[in-house]
Design a protein around this motif. Structure first.
Motif, PDB file in Angstrom:
ATOM      1  N   ARG A  45       0.821  -1.217   0.000  1.00 51.68           N
ATOM      2  CA  ARG A  45       0.000   0.000   0.000  1.00 51.68           C
ATOM      3  C   ARG A  45       0.849   1.259   0.000  1.00 51.68           C
ATOM      4  N   LYS A  46       2.166   1.074   0.016  1.00 48.94           N
ATOM      5  CA  LYS A  46       3.125   2.183  -0.037  1.00 48.94           C
ATOM      6  C   LYS A  46       2.947   3.156   1.123  1.00 48.94           C
ATOM      7  N   VAL A  47       2.690   2.603   2.327  1.00 50.09           N
ATOM      8  CA  VAL A  47       2.704   3.461   3.502  1.00 50.09           C
ATOM      9  C   VAL A  47       4.123   3.975   3.712  1.00 50.09           C
ATOM     10  N   ARG A  48       4.275   4.991   4.542  1.00 45.90           N
ATOM     11  CA  ARG A  48       5.579   5.625   4.697  1.00 45.90           C
ATOM     12  C   ARG A  48       6.185   5.406   6.082  1.00 45.90           C
ATOM     13  N   SER A  49       5.485   4.653   6.943  1.00 49.59           N
ATOM     14  CA  SER A  49       6.041   4.255   8.238  1.00 49.59           C
ATOM     15  C   SER A  49       5.093   3.253   8.881  1.00 49.59           C
ATOM     16  N   VAL A  50       5.621   2.481   9.828  1.00 46.76           N
ATOM     17  CA  VAL A  50       4.837   1.479  10.553  1.00 46.76           C
ATOM     18  C   VAL A  50       5.168   1.561  12.039  1.00 46.76           C
ATOM     19  N   LEU A  51       4.158   1.398  12.870  1.00 43.52           N
ATOM     20  CA  LEU A  51       4.322   1.300  14.318  1.00 43.52           C
ATOM     21  C   LEU A  51       3.935  -0.111  14.747  1.00 43.52           C
ATOM     22  N   LEU A  52       4.819  -0.753  15.488  1.00 38.76           N
ATOM     23  CA  LEU A  52       4.567  -2.110  16.003  1.00 38.76           C
ATOM     24  C   LEU A  52       4.510  -2.060  17.523  1.00 38.76           C
ATOM     25  N   THR A  53       3.463  -2.652  18.112  1.00 37.69           N
ATOM     26  CA  THR A  53       3.342  -2.696  19.565  1.00 37.69           C
ATOM     27  C   THR A  53       2.597  -3.968  19.971  1.00 37.69           C
ATOM     28  N   GLY A  54       2.321  -4.102  21.268  1.00 37.10           N
ATOM     29  CA  GLY A  54       1.637  -5.289  21.771  1.00 37.10           C
ATOM     30  C   GLY A  54       0.394  -4.930  22.552  1.00 37.10           C
ATOM     31  N   ALA A  55      -0.571  -5.833  22.575  1.00 36.59           N
ATOM     32  CA  ALA A  55      -1.796  -5.627  23.346  1.00 36.59           C
ATOM     33  C   ALA A  55      -1.594  -6.090  24.789  1.00 36.59           C
ATOM     34  N   GLY A  56      -2.310  -5.461  25.697  1.00 33.26           N
ATOM     35  CA  GLY A  56      -2.271  -5.898  27.086  1.00 33.26           C
ATOM     36  C   GLY A  56      -1.057  -5.412  27.848  1.00 33.26           C
ATOM     37  N   ARG A  57      -0.598  -6.236  28.788  1.00 32.23           N
ATOM     38  CA  ARG A  57       0.443  -5.795  29.721  1.00 32.23           C
ATOM     39  C   ARG A  57       1.863  -6.131  29.275  1.00 32.23           C
ATOM     40  N   GLY A  58       2.012  -6.744  28.117  1.00 28.35           N
ATOM     41  CA  GLY A  58       3.346  -7.069  27.636  1.00 28.35           C
ATOM     42  C   GLY A  58       3.476  -6.825  26.156  1.00 28.35           C
ATOM     43  N   PHE A  59       4.708  -6.652  25.689  1.00 27.92           N
ATOM     44  CA  PHE A  59       4.945  -6.509  24.249  1.00 27.92           C
ATOM     45  C   PHE A  59       4.947  -7.873  23.578  1.00 27.92           C
ATOM     46  N   CYS A  60       5.873  -8.743  24.003  1.00 24.16           N
ATOM     47  CA  CYS A  60       5.945 -10.083  23.433  1.00 24.16           C
ATOM     48  C   CYS A  60       6.862 -10.938  24.298  1.00 24.16           C
ATOM     49  N   ALA A  61       6.385 -12.099  24.693  1.00 28.91           N
ATOM     50  CA  ALA A  61       7.160 -13.009  25.540  1.00 28.91           C
ATOM     51  C   ALA A  61       7.946 -14.024  24.733  1.00 28.91           C
ATOM     52  N   GLY A  62       8.077 -13.805  23.421  1.00 32.04           N
ATOM     53  CA  GLY A  62       8.845 -14.712  22.591  1.00 32.04           C
ATOM     54  C   GLY A  62       8.010 -15.865  22.081  1.00 32.04           C
ATOM     55  N   GLN A  63       8.621 -17.027  21.976  1.00 30.74           N
ATOM     56  CA  GLN A  63       7.938 -18.215  21.462  1.00 30.74           C
ATOM     57  C   GLN A  63       6.948 -18.766  22.493  1.00 30.74           C
ATOM     58  N   ASP A  64       5.752 -19.095  22.033  1.00 29.20           N
ATOM     59  CA  ASP A  64       4.787 -19.777  22.897  1.00 29.20           C
ATOM     60  C   ASP A  64       5.266 -21.217  23.086  1.00 29.20           C
ATOM     61  N   LEU A  65       5.591 -21.580  24.316  1.00 27.80           N
ATOM     62  CA  LEU A  65       6.132 -22.913  24.601  1.00 27.80           C
ATOM     63  C   LEU A  65       5.053 -23.954  24.887  1.00 27.80           C
ATOM     64  N   GLY A  66       3.804 -23.551  24.702  1.00 23.93           N
ATOM     65  CA  GLY A  66       2.715 -24.472  25.003  1.00 23.93           C
ATOM     66  C   GLY A  66       2.748 -25.744  24.180  1.00 23.93           C
ATOM     67  N   ASP A  67       3.253 -25.627  22.930  1.00 27.42           N
ATOM     68  CA  ASP A  67       3.312 -26.822  22.087  1.00 27.42           C
ATOM     69  C   ASP A  67       4.707 -27.430  22.049  1.00 27.42           C
ATOM     70  N   ARG A  68       5.555 -27.046  23.012  1.00 33.07           N
ATOM     71  CA  ARG A  68       6.924 -27.556  23.056  1.00 33.07           C
ATOM     72  C   ARG A  68       7.189 -28.397  24.307  1.00 33.07           C
ATOM     73  N   ASP A  69       6.163 -28.893  24.917  1.00 34.62           N
ATOM     74  CA  ASP A  69       6.303 -29.698  26.135  1.00 34.62           C
ATOM     75  C   ASP A  69       6.966 -31.035  25.780  1.00 34.62           C
ATOM     76  N   PRO A  70       8.194 -31.284  26.267  1.00 30.82           N
ATOM     77  CA  PRO A  70       8.888 -32.528  25.911  1.00 30.82           C
ATOM     78  C   PRO A  70       8.112 -33.786  26.278  1.00 30.82           C
ATOM     79  N   SER A  71       7.301 -33.708  27.338  1.00 29.65           N
ATOM     80  CA  SER A  71       6.549 -34.898  27.755  1.00 29.65           C
ATOM     81  C   SER A  71       5.448 -35.261  26.774  1.00 29.65           C
ATOM     82  N   LYS A  72       5.125 -34.334  25.868  1.00 31.66           N
ATOM     83  CA  LYS A  72       4.061 -34.581  24.902  1.00 31.66           C
ATOM     84  C   LYS A  72       4.607 -34.767  23.485  1.00 31.66           C
TER      85      LYS A  72
END
Length: 261
Positions: A45-72
């Protein structure tokens, strides 16, 4: 578009919000693809800048480890493939965008979340925010460009200290060390971030794009090579309508009206 990413389109800039607040906006494949699609759409769309942020009380906690449980799991995950498929392309995409990307870190930025912020062109953070290279807690290395950005921004000693200890770094200390552009009171963060992004969208976009490229390429060039790069980029800028407008407005003592070309 997936609701794990929120997109607000302004006249000539876009605000993108990571939207998994119940999981501190941690990454899943769905969110990766949605974010990359939003950035690609902004470029198309040829915008001229972008703002990136997070919803709620955090920006980003990295990878969701919910599907990385070794026991599963029946076998170890291929994390190299994860980086090649998701995190690496995202960092490359942000750095290649031909306009400034502002990041407003509204809370904790951990692991890949911290390094996603560092891939952006300007980082603002709320005073309550913290940057955590949390990889050491789970036996990993800083990915998402972290092991590349940290030593360049902070030097080897501080980069290793943060990476090996996973010590949280306050927004104020991050500003003092030069990791981010500015720390701000929580209540002022988004107003300031939006004002800066909107101001970029009114600026000389070609010059911004080439400035971004020149700085990003400086680490791999000799001085002679980089001076030649500067000469070529200055030729391009000098032939632009924005340069003519900038000089004319300066001589005429009026505010410039840049068209982004």
């Amino acid at each position: 578009m997936s609701d794990v990413i929120l997109v607000k389109v302004h006249e000539n800039w876009t605000e993108i919000t990571l939207n998994r607040p119940e999981r501190l906006n941690s990454f899943t494949p769905e969110m990766h693809l949605a974010l990359r699609a939003a950035l690609e759409d902004a470029q198309q769309r040829k915008v001229r800048s972008v703002l990136l942020t997070g919803a709620g009380r955090g920006f980003c906690a990295g990878q969701d480890l919910g599907d990385r449980d070794p026991s599963k799991m029946t076998s170890p995950p291929d994390l190299g493939e994860t980086v090649r498929t998701y995190y690496g392309p995202l960092v490359k995409q942000i750095r290649a965008l031909p306009f400034p990307v502002v990041c407003a870190v509204n809370g904790v930025a951990a692991g890949a979340g911290a390094n996603l912020a560092l891939a952006c062109d300007m980082v603002l953070a709320a005073d309550s925010a913290k940057f955590i290279q949390s990889f050491a807690k789970v036996g990993l290395i800083p990915d998402t460009g972290g092991s590349w950005h940290l030593p360049r921004l902070l030097g080897e000693a501080r980069a290793k200290g943060l990476a090996l200890t996973a010590t949280p770094l306050s927004a104020q200390k991050a500003e003092e060390w030069g990791l981010i552009w500015k720390a701000l009171p929580d209540a002022e963060l988004m107003d300031e971030a939006r004002a800066i992004t909107a101001n970029f969208a009114q600026g000389p976009t070609l010059g911004f794009s080439l400035t971004k490229q020149a700085i990003q390429q400086s680490g791999q060039n000799t001085l002679d090579d980089h001076l030649e790069l500067e000469a070529g980029m200055m030729k391009t800028c000098g032939e632009s309508a924005d340069y003519a407008e900038g000089v004319s407005s300066f001589l005429q003592k009026r505010a410039p009206v840049f068209k982004g070309a």
